[in-house]
Structures are given as C-alpha cells and as structure tokens.
Design a protein around this motif. Structure first.
Motif, PDB file in Angstrom:
ATOM      1  N   GLU A   1     -10.050  -2.640   1.563  1.00  0.00           N
ATOM      2  CA  GLU A   1      -9.804  -3.133   0.201  1.00  0.00           C
ATOM      3  C   GLU A   1      -9.341  -1.999  -0.706  1.00  0.00           C
ATOM      4  O   GLU A   1      -8.443  -2.182  -1.534  1.00  0.00           O
ATOM      5  CB  GLU A   1     -11.089  -3.762  -0.344  1.00  0.00           C
TER       6      GLU A   1
ATOM      7  N   CYS B   1      -5.587   0.203   8.002  1.00  0.00           N
ATOM      8  CA  CYS B   1      -5.618   0.151   6.537  1.00  0.00           C
ATOM      9  C   CYS B   1      -4.237   0.432   5.946  1.00  0.00           C
ATOM     10  O   CYS B   1      -3.826  -0.199   4.968  1.00  0.00           O
ATOM     11  CB  CYS B   1      -6.642   1.150   5.999  1.00  0.00           C
TER      12      CYS B   1
ATOM     13  N   ALA C   1      -5.716  -1.365  -0.027  1.00  0.00           N
ATOM     14  CA  ALA C   1      -4.862  -2.358  -0.674  1.00  0.00           C
ATOM     15  C   ALA C   1      -4.705  -2.054  -2.157  1.00  0.00           C
ATOM     16  O   ALA C   1      -3.622  -2.231  -2.739  1.00  0.00           O
ATOM     17  CB  ALA C   1      -5.449  -3.754  -0.470  1.00  0.00           C
ATOM     18  N   GLN C   2      -5.770  -1.571  -2.798  1.00  0.00           N
ATOM     19  CA  GLN C   2      -5.690  -1.214  -4.212  1.00  0.00           C
ATOM     20  C   GLN C   2      -4.811   0.011  -4.426  1.00  0.00           C
ATOM     21  O   GLN C   2      -4.083   0.102  -5.423  1.00  0.00           O
ATOM     22  CB  GLN C   2      -7.101  -0.970  -4.763  1.00  0.00           C
TER      23      GLN C   2
ATOM     24  N   ALA D   1      -2.209   0.703  -2.694  1.00  0.00           N
ATOM     25  CA  ALA D   1      -0.840   0.185  -2.623  1.00  0.00           C
ATOM     26  C   ALA D   1      -0.412  -0.410  -3.960  1.00  0.00           C
ATOM     27  O   ALA D   1       0.723  -0.202  -4.413  1.00  0.00           O
ATOM     28  CB  ALA D   1      -0.735  -0.863  -1.516  1.00  0.00           C
ATOM     29  N   GLN D   2      -1.313  -1.133  -4.603  1.00  0.00           N
ATOM     30  CA  GLN D   2      -0.984  -1.734  -5.900  1.00  0.00           C
ATOM     31  C   GLN D   2      -0.711  -0.671  -6.956  1.00  0.00           C
ATOM     32  O   GLN D   2       0.230  -0.774  -7.741  1.00  0.00           O
ATOM     33  CB  GLN D   2      -2.124  -2.644  -6.348  1.00  0.00           C
TER      34      GLN D   2
ATOM     35  N   LEU E   1      -1.969  -2.473   5.804  1.00  0.00           N
ATOM     36  CA  LEU E   1      -2.167  -3.364   4.662  1.00  0.00           C
ATOM     37  C   LEU E   1      -1.300  -2.944   3.485  1.00  0.00           C
ATOM     38  O   LEU E   1      -0.828  -3.795   2.713  1.00  0.00           O
ATOM     39  CB  LEU E   1      -3.639  -3.357   4.232  1.00  0.00           C
ATOM     40  N   GLU E   2      -1.115  -1.632   3.318  1.00  0.00           N
ATOM     41  CA  GLU E   2      -0.263  -1.130   2.244  1.00  0.00           C
ATOM     42  C   GLU E   2       1.200  -1.415   2.558  1.00  0.00           C
ATOM     43  O   GLU E   2       1.919  -2.046   1.791  1.00  0.00           O
ATOM     44  CB  GLU E   2      -0.471   0.377   2.059  1.00  0.00           C
ATOM     45  N   LYS E   3       1.643  -0.887   3.708  1.00  0.00           N
ATOM     46  CA  LYS E   3       3.021  -1.078   4.146  1.00  0.00           C
ATOM     47  C   LYS E   3       3.121  -0.595   5.592  1.00  0.00           C
ATOM     48  O   LYS E   3       2.957   0.592   5.853  1.00  0.00           O
ATOM     49  CB  LYS E   3       3.992  -0.281   3.263  1.00  0.00           C
TER      50      LYS E   3
END
Length: 366
Positions: free
Chosen positions: A34, A89, A37-38, A40-41, A92-94
């Motif tokens: 998680e 992990c 993913a944050q 990446a944002q 999840l980003e790219k």
C-alpha cells in the motif's frame, strides 16, 4: 522418562505460532504494498514521467537486509526474499520491462530475474545489439547483457555495442554458472551419441565431456535453451544447459554441475537511459581511446594509483575508428560523484584521445 503425550502439544503450539507469524507477515507485506502504491501517486502527481525504479535505493535496502539479518536464514537468502517483495510492490507502481539476450531459458534471463525479481516483464532478444536498441528506443526500461565469464573472458559483442551507444550501465549481476547434462523422456541414455550446447558451455565442460562422453558428437548451437529444445525430439541426444532451460522444456538431469571449474561465473550488466546516484558502494566503468605510443599504459593507469582508486577490470581492444588506436575498457571502485574519482577522470582525459563514462552503479548485492 519422557512423556510422549507432550510432543503433539508442542508441535501444535509451534504450528499455531507459525500461523500467527504468517498472519503478521501478510499484514506487513500488504502494508508495504500500500505504501508503494502511495509512492506512485505522489511521484506521478509531481511528474507524469517519473522514474519508479531506483537502483541505488534498492541496493541500499538489500544491503541493509543482509547486514541486519539475525538468521537462521543466511543473508543472501533473506535478500532474495526481499527482492521478490520489492519486485511485486514495484509492479503496483509501474511494471518494469526488461529486454535480455534470449531465447527464453538462458542464463541471461536468469540474471534478469535475479536482479529485477519475477514481477518484472522480461522480453527475449535475438542479439546483444537488439537489447541495446530496445532500451535506446524506449520500448523497455532496461536491458540485461553478458559482459564477461570467469573462464572464457569478455563478451566482445557487448563491449562493441557500448562503443556506439549512449546508454548507461545502471547495475551488475554476477551469476554462478552451473551446467547439467540433460535428456528428455524419450532419450535412451545408454545410446547418447550427440550433445548440443553453446560453444562456451562446451569449453567450460571440456574435461568432463572428454572423460564421460569422448565419442559423442558435440554440436554447437546459438544458446543452451536451443540445445534443450532440440533434445525434446531426438532419442539419442543430450544437452548441456542450466536449470531454467531444464524446467522450460521438462528435461531430466543425467549429471549435475559438470563444469570443469567450480567457481565458474558470468557477470551481466544492466543498461538503461538514466544515470544512477551514489549508493555508498559503487563501481564505475569507462572506455578510453589511446594512441599506441611508448608509456601510454603507464600514463593511463598512473592517476588511479595516485588517487588510491582500485581497478577491478582492464580490457584492451583495437579501435574500429582509427589506425593504431587502442580502446581500454576500465572498471574501478567508486562513483563519478566522488572527489577522488573526479580527479582520476580529469587526469585520464589529459592523456586520452577520447573518454566516455559508461556509468556509475551499485556493486552487485546478490
């Protein structure tokens, strides 16, 4: 006298403890994912073309894992587990796309998966220059190419490709190479009269073959994976290849680790478009063109001695662009941002007719 009724209770309590630990691991890995993913944002909000994979950051994390590992798993095994968690992990980003010297099942693919983890998208290429082209074109994020073997020496095609490329070296992988004699389910092992493999593998297993299959025909093919594929259709043939090729084509091991030298290993380079910041334990590669004249090698190497920089590799090749000009490929410890390294590079420039920094990158962790 031991009460045997206690044993099931002890085993049950241990299993309960393992279940509790597994639940905590699941929670922590999900929490880490998680956070990824944050990340990446945040990155894409600041820059839509942000770079997600950071070689220096990953090397630092893996080194820290190995340094702090309390056991009983050894440091390298623990780092491999973390590599796969980080790979998942990062996906999840790219997801990272990686080109490698194929076909599927080669040691180069094994090196790619060792470095990037199994969540990376790996794409086989037919030749080393194709790997370079895919990275240069932006079709993939990184490429993986072999550069030297401890037994057979440098891979000249890789060195030549760097001469014409503007790509950077962003990492390295050292892979222990184990060769096995493999057969298919239709092979008559007592009638083996032909053995397929890559020429380098034949060279690395020459003594073993001379001792065990002196009369078998040795047929050189483009890769060990191709050797494994051919064996599937011939009842009298065997292949020399590694574990990935054996798994890919469902082959059986007749003999394991048949290489003549137990320390047989190959070094692979990771190539990309971005420079890599310092990780704290780095290596730099440069290529230098020099005119062939008395004292040229001393003039080239003296700055490294003066600045106490350790050389790890020196290769010489004739230049393709000038008569009696030689090209030196040099690896040494340190990063281009280090003051001592900067001093060496400035001194080398004064003696060289041309110099190019191929990259500074973390020393291979695994």
């Amino acid at each position: 006298m031991t009460d045997n009724t206690d044993k099931p209770l002890d085993l049950a309590s241990l299993r309960q403890r393992i279940d509790s630990i597994d639940s905590e691991l699941l929670r922590l890995i999900s929490e880490r994912a998680e956070c990824a993913a944050q990340v990446a944002q945040v990155k894409t909000a600041d820059d839509p073309d942000a770079v997600f994979y950071r070689p220096e950051r990953e090397a630092q994390v893996l080194r820290r894992v190995m340094e702090r590992n309390p056991g009983p798993l050894n440091g390298e095994e623990m780092a491999r587990l973390f590599r796969e968690i980080m790979s998942a992990c990062l996906a999840l980003e790219k997801p990272i796309k990686v080109a490698y010297l194929g076909p599927e099942g080669t040691f180069t693919q094994q090196a790619a998966l060792k470095h990037f983890g199994h969540s990376a998208i790996s794409l086989p290429m037919a030749a080393i220059d194709e790997v370079f082209r895919e990275v240069e074109a932006g079709a993939v994020n990184y490429g993986v190419v072999p550069v030297e073997n401890s037994t057979e020496g440098v891979v000249n095609n890789t060195l030549d490709s760097f001469m014409d490329s503007g790509l950077h070296i962003s990492g390295e992988v050292v892979l222990r190479i184990h060769h096995h004699l493999l057969v298919s389910n239709i092979t008559r092992q007592d009638k083996i009269s032909r053995i397929y493999s890559h020429p380098q593998s034949f060279a690395q297993c020459r003594k073993w073959l001379d001792a065990h299959y002196p009369h078998a025909e040795r047929v050189a093919v483009s890769s060990n994976a191709e050797a494994a594929r051919l064996v599937k259709t011939e009842w009298h043939s065997a292949a020399i290849a590694g574990d990935m090729a054996a798994q890919l084509y469902g082959l059986e091991h007749v003999a394991e680790k048949i290489e003549d030298r137990p320390d047989n290993s190959t070094r692979f380079l990771i190539i990309g478009n971005e420079s890599v910041p310092p990780s704290g334990h780095d290596k730099t590669s440069i290529v230098v063109a020099m005119r062939n004249q008395p004292g040229v090698l001393h003039g080239l190497l003296e700055p490294f001695h003066r600045h106490a920089i350790d050389l790890t590799r020196l290769e010489t090749r004739p230049s393709r662009n000038g008569v009696w000009t030689y090209v030196f490929f040099i690896d040494f410890k340190g990063h281009v941002d280090d003051p001592a390294v900067a001093g060496v590079l400035e001194a080398v420039k004064q003696h060289a007719s041309d110099m190019k920094v191929l990259g500074s990158y973390p020393v291979g962790v695994l």
